[in-house]
Design a protein around this motif. Structure first.
Motif, PDB file in Angstrom:
ATOM      1  N   ALA A   1       0.658   5.221   1.482  1.00  0.00           N
ATOM      2  CA  ALA A   1       0.044   6.001   2.459  1.00  0.00           C
ATOM      3  C   ALA A   1       0.596   7.560   2.134  1.00  0.00           C
ATOM      4  CB  ALA A   1       0.159   5.829   3.813  1.00  0.00           C
TER       5      ALA A   1
ATOM      6  N   ARG B   1      -4.789   6.394   2.181  1.00  0.00           N
ATOM      7  CA  ARG B   1      -4.341   5.083   1.882  1.00  0.00           C
ATOM      8  C   ARG B   1      -4.973   4.235   0.457  1.00  0.00           C
ATOM      9  NH1 ARG B   1      -4.905   0.684   6.166  1.00  0.00           N
ATOM     10  NH2 ARG B   1      -6.989   0.614   5.326  1.00  0.00           N
TER      11      ARG B   1
ATOM     12  N   GLN C   1       0.842  -1.218  -0.070  1.00  0.00           N
ATOM     13  CA  GLN C   1       0.042   0.082  -0.047  1.00  0.00           C
ATOM     14  C   GLN C   1       0.877   1.272   0.176  1.00  0.00           C
ATOM     15  OE1 GLN C   1      -1.976  -0.568   3.963  1.00  0.00           O
ATOM     16  NE2 GLN C   1      -1.103   1.641   4.440  1.00  0.00           N
TER      17      GLN C   1
END
Length: 405
Positions: A349, A378, A347
């Motif tokens: 962020a 996110r 991911q």
């Protein structure tokens, strides 16, 4: 077509996982401005629906429950589902068969694992270390487990664990990937440090299982837990799992003994005798509907190598960061996720002053990520169904949104 869009098209054409995308029901929300299909970048919260799952669940409901009824505990394999499905998850986290049992929630399994870890550590050890940056529930559970076992709870950052370990440390609870920033922590080195101090290592794999190699057996992890509704695509509230290393199974003393983990579950004995192996991680009657939906969902992994998933994940996140740099004004967002591959999960962020409003407008444009209070955007990258064109479009729309276009 921009140079980045052309590169995305070529990357998608060369992607060995591209065909797996067809195994999923994907978001069809349109970009109101461009009329394009939606981009789903929230699989780190809830994975997309595998296309064949509804039909399998209908069979469970209509035939197995509706027609066979109680016979399905034997004839449809309901009774053995927790271990059978655990064995299907095992290769995705680097574990041999017979060490994972599926059932209950992540929170319940964290409690089992942490209390069990303290009991494994033995007398003279009365301290629990917990990841200070952990998902809040893990911290709540750790606090309760410390009270129950008479331990002192010490929150520390993962980087601070080696210096915080001592001869009083019983157990250490860590997250493999930080849920806010996407930072990947060094499971092999931290597990080795915990063992060198004589303590028991417990890992939360919620944000890593199904996204990258874990290597539970290879690195000698003692206990681990994880959810199945993120990168494993098991569906909302799908049951979690508990890993108990084979060498520890006969010693594992669960704080939640139930009839399902009894050596003779149908003996209805007033005294408890734990079953051998991972089965002693069970508690009560399995949640069959969601469990069998998860089992069906795991079919999407047929022929998929976790190493290929990791390689694509890193390529997708690298490309997203490049596109963000190209499409967004300098200084408009700050990346909280480490650039180094060995420190990055699946991911990205981004810190953004008006993150909540930005995410709302992104979703209106068909780009679905999520917002974390107070200022974090996110974006989760699930390589099984996210492509490079998705990534380019998401960054381009993000640029238009923050620019007010």
């Amino acid at each position: 077509m921009s140079e980045l869009a052309l590169r995305a098209e070529k990357a998608d054409a060369a992607d060995e996982l591209a065909g797996v995308r067809d195994r999923f029901v994907l978001d069809t929300v349109s970009d109101h401005a461009a009329g394009a299909a939606g981009v789903y970048l929230d699989g780190n919260s809830l994975g997309a629906l595998p296309a064949h799952v509804p039909g399998r669940v209908e069979d469970v409901v209509r035939r197995q429950w509706g027609e066979l009824r109680i016979r399905s505990w034997d004839e449809s394999g309901w009774w053995t589902a927790p271990e059978r499905i655990g064995d299907r998850i095992a290769p995705l986290v680097g574990a041999a068969a017979g060490q994972i049992v599926v059932g209950d929630s992540t929170s319940v399994n964290v409690f089992k694992a942490l209390v069990g870890a303290v009991r494994l550590a033995g007398e003279g050890r009365d301290e629990i270390l917990v990841d200070a940056t952990t998902f809040p529930t893990d911290g709540y559970i750790a606090e309760s487990a410390a009270r129950l076992t008479g331990c002192v709870l010490r929150p520390v950052t993962p980087a601070g664990v080696p210096d915080a370990l001592g001869d009083r440390t019983a157990a250490v609870l860590l997250n493999h990937v930080d849920y806010r920033t996407g930072r990947l922590h060094d499971l092999p080195a931290l597990t080795a440090a915990i063992h060198a101090a004589g303590a028991v290592a417990v890992w939360d794999l919620c944000h890593s299982a199904g996204a990258l190699p874990v290597g539970l057996d290879e690195h000698g992890v003692d206990l681990a837990v994880g959810c199945t509704y993120k990168y494993l695509n098991g569906g909302p509230g799908s049951p979690a799992y508990l890993y108990v290393r084979r060498e520890l199974q006969d010693l594992f003393d669960s704080p939640l003994p139930g009839w399902n983990s009894h050596a003779e579950p149908f003996g209805m004995s007033p005294s408890y005798a734990p079953a051998p192996g991972a089965v002693r991680g069970r508690v009560g009657t399995p949640d069959i509907l969601s469990m069998l939906a998860l089992e069906a969902a795991l079919d999407v992994w047929e022929g998929v190598r976790i190493e290929a998933v990791r390689a694509k994940s890193l390529a997708l996140t690298d490309f997203f960061l490049e596109c963000v740099e190209a499409y967004l004004p300098a200084g408009r967002v700050d990346c909280l996720t480490p650039v180094a591959h060995e420190e990055r999960g699946s991911q990205i962020a981004l810190r953004c002053a008006d993150a909540g409003d930005v995410m709302k407008r992104l979703i209106e444009r068909g780009v679905v990520g999520d917002f974390r209070h107070p200022d974090v955007l996110r974006f989760g990258f699930t390589p099984l169904y996210v492509g490079f064109a998705d990534v380019e479009r998401a960054a381009r729309v993000l640029g238009e949104v923050v620019d007010g276009s």
